[in-house]
Design an enzyme around this catalytic site. Structure first.
Site, PDB file in Angstrom:
ATOM      1  N   ASP A  12     -42.107  61.937   4.708  1.00  0.00           N
ATOM      2  CA  ASP A  12     -41.382  62.746   5.129  1.00  0.00           C
ATOM      3  C   ASP A  12     -41.464  62.984   6.720  1.00  0.00           C
ATOM      4  O   ASP A  12     -41.585  64.047   7.458  1.00  0.00           O
ATOM      5  CB  ASP A  12     -42.012  64.461   4.763  1.00  0.00           C
ATOM      6  N   HIS A  40     -34.692  62.263   1.161  1.00  0.00           N
ATOM      7  CA  HIS A  40     -34.601  62.231   2.760  1.00  0.00           C
ATOM      8  C   HIS A  40     -33.467  63.496   3.025  1.00  0.00           C
ATOM      9  O   HIS A  40     -32.433  63.492   2.268  1.00  0.00           O
ATOM     10  CB  HIS A  40     -33.791  61.035   2.915  1.00  0.00           C
TER      11      HIS A  40
HETATM   12  P1  GDP Z   1     -38.016  61.290   5.191  1.00  0.00           P
HETATM   13  O1  GDP Z   1     -38.431  61.384   3.896  1.00  0.00           O
HETATM   14  O2  GDP Z   1     -39.000  60.560   6.061  1.00  0.00           O
HETATM   15  O3  GDP Z   1     -36.624  60.897   5.377  1.00  0.00           O
HETATM   16  O4  GDP Z   1     -38.179  62.693   5.750  1.00  0.00           O
HETATM   17  P2  GDP Z   1     -37.672  64.086   5.287  1.00  0.00           P
HETATM   18  O5  GDP Z   1     -36.077  64.209   5.266  1.00  0.00           O
HETATM   19  O6  GDP Z   1     -38.082  64.305   3.941  1.00  0.00           O
HETATM   20  O7  GDP Z   1     -38.235  65.339   5.974  1.00  0.00           O
HETATM   21  C1  GDP Z   1     -37.889  65.400   7.246  1.00  0.00           C
HETATM   22  C2  GDP Z   1     -37.246  66.770   7.513  1.00  0.00           C
HETATM   23  O8  GDP Z   1     -37.671  67.008   8.824  1.00  0.00           O
HETATM   24  C3  GDP Z   1     -36.336  67.040   7.090  1.00  0.00           C
HETATM   25  O9  GDP Z   1     -35.793  68.220   6.888  1.00  0.00           O
HETATM   26  C4  GDP Z   1     -35.229  66.652   8.592  1.00  0.00           C
HETATM   27  O10 GDP Z   1     -33.988  67.277   8.588  1.00  0.00           O
HETATM   28  C5  GDP Z   1     -36.212  67.327   9.442  1.00  0.00           C
HETATM   29  N1  GDP Z   1     -36.137  66.650  10.769  1.00  0.00           N
HETATM   30  C6  GDP Z   1     -36.258  65.324  11.173  1.00  0.00           C
HETATM   31  N2  GDP Z   1     -36.261  65.000  12.283  1.00  0.00           N
HETATM   32  C7  GDP Z   1     -36.622  66.171  12.954  1.00  0.00           C
HETATM   33  C8  GDP Z   1     -36.896  66.720  14.236  1.00  0.00           C
HETATM   34  O11 GDP Z   1     -36.894  66.058  15.092  1.00  0.00           O
HETATM   35  N3  GDP Z   1     -37.015  68.025  14.571  1.00  0.00           N
HETATM   36  C9  GDP Z   1     -36.956  69.100  13.367  1.00  0.00           C
HETATM   37  N4  GDP Z   1     -37.105  70.263  13.888  1.00  0.00           N
HETATM   38  N5  GDP Z   1     -36.634  68.621  12.198  1.00  0.00           N
HETATM   39  C10 GDP Z   1     -36.284  67.372  11.962  1.00  0.00           C
END
Ligand code: GDP
Length: 424
Positions: A12, A40
């Site tokens: 995440d 994701h």
């Molecule tokens: P992954 O599994 O590594 O792809 O991560 P996830 O998608 O599960 O979790 C990342 C969460 O953080 C998601 O809800 C994204 O939309 C959000 N996100 C990613 N980068 C940023 C950021 O720089 N700022 C904010 N506020 N949210 C972010």
């Protein structure tokens, strides 16, 4: 040229967003491990999506999305995921599935659920997507490979063998209904027809693509600390989350992976059980959870509230090292804008000794965080696009962490959207 996008922490970290962004300049995006057990979240021009099995590069017309041999392939799930994108106006993605990928079967999900119930309070925090039973079967050599679906005699024999061993466990260990051989064979036939349009000799395809100079992205799921070898065993996932495994799970030479973009989160979050040294609780945790990610830190697959903590420099430095990070994308920095002061975990105290080395799990369970505090910046940084325009305290925070982890932070993500990025 191959680049990997992988996580340094517990998952995440925002890999999906970075993949979606970098996919614009890439030809092929590959999932090489895991299955539909983690998601994701991607926000782009088409809306907000939670992808579980498809790589995060499926939103472009020019990209090919590959499910590599290392993935736990849930065929109906894949077909539904493709369908749901098309229904929401995304151009029909070009998807290839490795003929060497193995099938995540309905009985894997059943076994996962039964085993979690059997272990009760002592469970490993499974998402009950069948991942552990799937990989157990793969290495016990009773998994079903996509290629086997296309040979009637082979699949019949395989299904027979699977039922034989599974039914002993179902009857005597779990006391649950038995698998029916004829029904399972029919499921396999349906899966064959569903997957047929996508099946490809992926490693050969990638061999040619590399010769033609194509740009390839490997998209990791979860992060270093969930790796079965180098993570917090046994509170780990069942396939390697490391960039190195990208070579195996996709079928490419390891030396082709030139760039390992390791995604590091500006604070910590984790799902499931296991040691979490910099964890915070109560109102402090609730506030960070509520403000975190995009609309709160809740699991993309399960909706479970994530456990929250301050940035852990010990775990993140180790997470970057074990990935072989060549550069770091530092994400969700915008979320910390509400804090007067930001605690950072810079050491672990274990049996009275302070260390900066990430230990094995038995020792990790005893670790207490050594915290230092940095001043906050107290403003919204989301719209900022140039590093110099960030508030001084925010740059200090980033540069402090860069020093701690010892890898250059080349990208700072300051919002969930595709364009919320600062290139350094
Ligand atoms: P992954 O599994 O590594 O792809 O991560 P996830 O998608 O599960 O979790 C990342 C969460 O953080 C998601 O809800 C994204 O939309 C959000 N996100 C990613 N980068 C940023 C950021 O720089 N700022 C904010 N506020 N949210 C972010």
């Amino acid at each position: 040229m191959v680049r990997a996008i992988v996580g340094a922490n517990w998952g995440d970290e925002g890999k999906g967003k970075i993949t979606d962004m970098l996919a614009k300049g890439s030809d092929i995006i590959i999932r090489f491990q895991g299955g539909s057990n983690a998601g994701h979240t991607i926000i782009n021009d088409y809306g907000k999506f939670a992808l579980h099995l498809l790589p995060s590069g499926v939103f472009y017309d020019h990209t090919t999305s590959v499910i590599g041999n290392g993935v736990a392939l849930n065929i109906p799930y894949l077909v539904e995921e493709i369908q749901s994108l098309v229904e929401r106006g995304v151009p029909k993605p070009h998807v290839l599935v490795s003929d060497r990928a193995q099938l995540l079967m309905p009985y894997h999900i059943l076994f996962d659920t039964y085993e979690e119930a059997r272990l009760a309070g002592k469970s490993f925090g499974s998402t009950k997507s069948g991942i552990a039973p799937f990989y157990s079967d793969k290495y016990a050599k009773i998994g079903i490979q996509v290629s086997e679906l296309f040979d009637d005699a082979v699949i019949k024999e395989k299904v027979h063998r699977v039922c034989e061993t599974k039914n002993i466990l179902l009857e005597h260990l779990y006391h649950k209904p038995l698998l029916d051989e004829a029904e399972l064979l029919e499921t396999c036939r349906q899966y064959r027809d569903m997957v047929e349009p996508y099946v490809c000799d992926v490693s050969s395809y990638l061999h040619d693509a590399l010769k033609e100079g194509k740009t390839i992205l490997l998209e990791g799921q979860l992060g270093s600390l969930k790796d079965p070898d180098h993570g917090i065993y046994p509170m780990v996932t069942s396939s390697s989350t490391l960039a190195a495994y990208g070579a195996i799970g996709a079928g490419i030479p390891p030396y082709e992976i030139k760039d390992i973009i390791t995604v590091v989160k500006a604070y910590s979050s984790a799902v499931g059980a296991g040691a979490f040294v910099s964890e915070i609780f109560g109102d402090e945790a609730d506030e960070l959870r509520r403000r975190g990610g995009d609309g709160g830190e809740f699991g993309a697959t399960t909706g479970r509230p994530r456990r929250m903590g301050w940035f852990d420099a010990v775990a993140s430095r180790y997470g970057c090292r074990i990935q072989g990070a060549t550069e770091v994308a530092f994400t969700v920095v915008d979320v910390l804008g509400y804090l007067d002061e930001i605690p950072v975990c810079v050491g672990y105290e274990i049996d009275g000794k302070v260390s900066k080395d990430f230990p094995t799990t038995v020792k990790l369970e005893k670790a207490k965080p050594v915290l230092t505090t940095l001043p906050g910046w107290k403003c919204d940084i989301r719209k900022i696009r140039k590093y110099e325009d960030l508030p001084k305290n925010c740059r200090n925070y980033i540069e402090f962490i860069e020093k701690e982890i010892g890898v250059p932070i080349t990208m700072v993500s300051n919002g969930p959207g595709r364009d919320d990025i600062i290139m350094r």
